[in-house]
Design an enzyme around this catalytic site. Structure first.
Site, short mmCIF file in Angstrom:
data_model
loop_
_atom_site.label_atom_id
_atom_site.label_comp_id
_atom_site.label_asym_id
_atom_site.label_seq_id
_atom_site.Cartn_x
_atom_site.Cartn_y
_atom_site.Cartn_z
N HIS A 116 0.82 -1.14 -0.02
CA HIS A 116 0.16 -0.11 0.13
C HIS A 116 1.01 1.23 0.08
CE1 HIS A 116 -3.56 -2.59 0.84
NE2 HIS A 116 -2.82 -3.18 1.77
N GLY A 143 8.14 -22.01 10.11
CA GLY A 143 6.89 -21.61 10.62
C GLY A 143 6.92 -19.96 10.97
N ARG A 184 24.44 -17.88 7.86
CA ARG A 184 25.54 -18.59 7.17
C ARG A 184 25.49 -19.11 5.74
NH1 ARG A 184 24.25 -23.08 11.27
NH2 ARG A 184 23.59 -24.84 9.82
#
Length: 189
Positions: A116, A143, A184
Site C-alpha cells: 500500500h 513456521g 551462514r
C-alpha cells in the site's frame, strides 16, 4: 488514452483499486473454492488436488497443502513439483507468486505481494499495488515466516521460523530474523 481496468493495473504492477467489482467477484470465487478445500476430510486427497488445480494458475505434481489455506485470487500462484505447505498458509497473490520444485513451508507461513502507499492520503483512497514473489527450487521456509512483496528467495535456501523477509535472499544460505539476514552459507557446511 485507452482505459485500463483495475485488474489490468493490478497484474501489471500499477497502483489500483482493490474494491473494484470484478476484483471483488474474483476474490469471492476463490473464497468459495477455498471454503470447499478447507472443509475437506483428511482422506479426500484427490478432491483437494482437483480444487487446487482449479484454483491455481499452474500446479505441479505431488502438491500437498494442509487446510486451512487462504489466498486472494489463486490464478496468480504457480507451484512446481513436490510442494508442501503446513496449516494456516496465507498467500496474498495480487501479483504472481512463483514457487519452484521441492519447496516446503512450515505452519503459518505468509506470502504477501500486496503493498500500500506509504502516504495516508493515497491509502485512504483505497489504492494499493502488488509486487511479485519468487521462491526458487529446494527452499524451506520455517513456521510463521513472512515473505514481503518483491522478494526472491534463492535455490537451496532455508529461512528460519518467525523471520520477516524484506529483501532478496541468495541461494544456499540459512537466513533468519526480523529483518531476515543471512546467518551462514550452506554451501560451506
Amino acid at each position: 488514452m485507452v482505459h485500463q481496468t483495475e485488474k489490468h493495473k493490478m497484474l501489471t504492477g500499477q497502483i489500483y483499486r482493490s474494491g473494484d467489482d470484478l476484483l471483488r467477484e474474483e476474490r469471492r470465487q476463490a473464497k468459495k473454492l477455498l471454503k470447499v478445500f478447507n472443509d475437506t476430510d483428511p482422506g479426500e486427497l484427490e478432491k483437494r488436488a482437483a480444487i487446487l488445480n482449479e484454483l491455481f494458475g499452474a500446479a505441479g505434481s505431488n502438491l500437498e497443502i494442509e487446510p486451512p489455506f487462504y489466498c486472494d485470487y489463486g490464478y496468480n500462484i504457480s507451484i512446481g513439483n513436490n510442494f508442501y505447505a503446513n496449516h494456516n498458509c496465507i498467500v496474498l497473490d495480487c501479483a504472481p507468486v512463483v514457487i519452484g520444485d521441492d519447496v516446503f513451508l512450515g505452519p503459518n507461513v505468509q506470502l504477501y505481494t500486496a503493498t500500500h502507499p506509504l502516504e495516508a492520503k493515497e491509502r485512504d483512497k483505497g489504492l494499493e499495488a502488488a509486487i511479485p514473489i519468487t521462491i526458487e527450487d529446494s527452499v524451506w521456509i520455517g513456521g510463521s515466516a513472512v515473505i514481503n512483496p518483491g522478494v526472491t528467495i534463492g535455490r537451496g535456501t532455508t529461512i528460519g521460523s518467525g523471520s520477516v523477509v524484506t529483501r532478496n535472499m541468495p541461494a544456499n544460505v540459512f537466513a533468519a530474523g526480523n529483518p531476515c539476514k543471512v546467518i551462514r552459507n550452506l554451501a560451506d557446511v
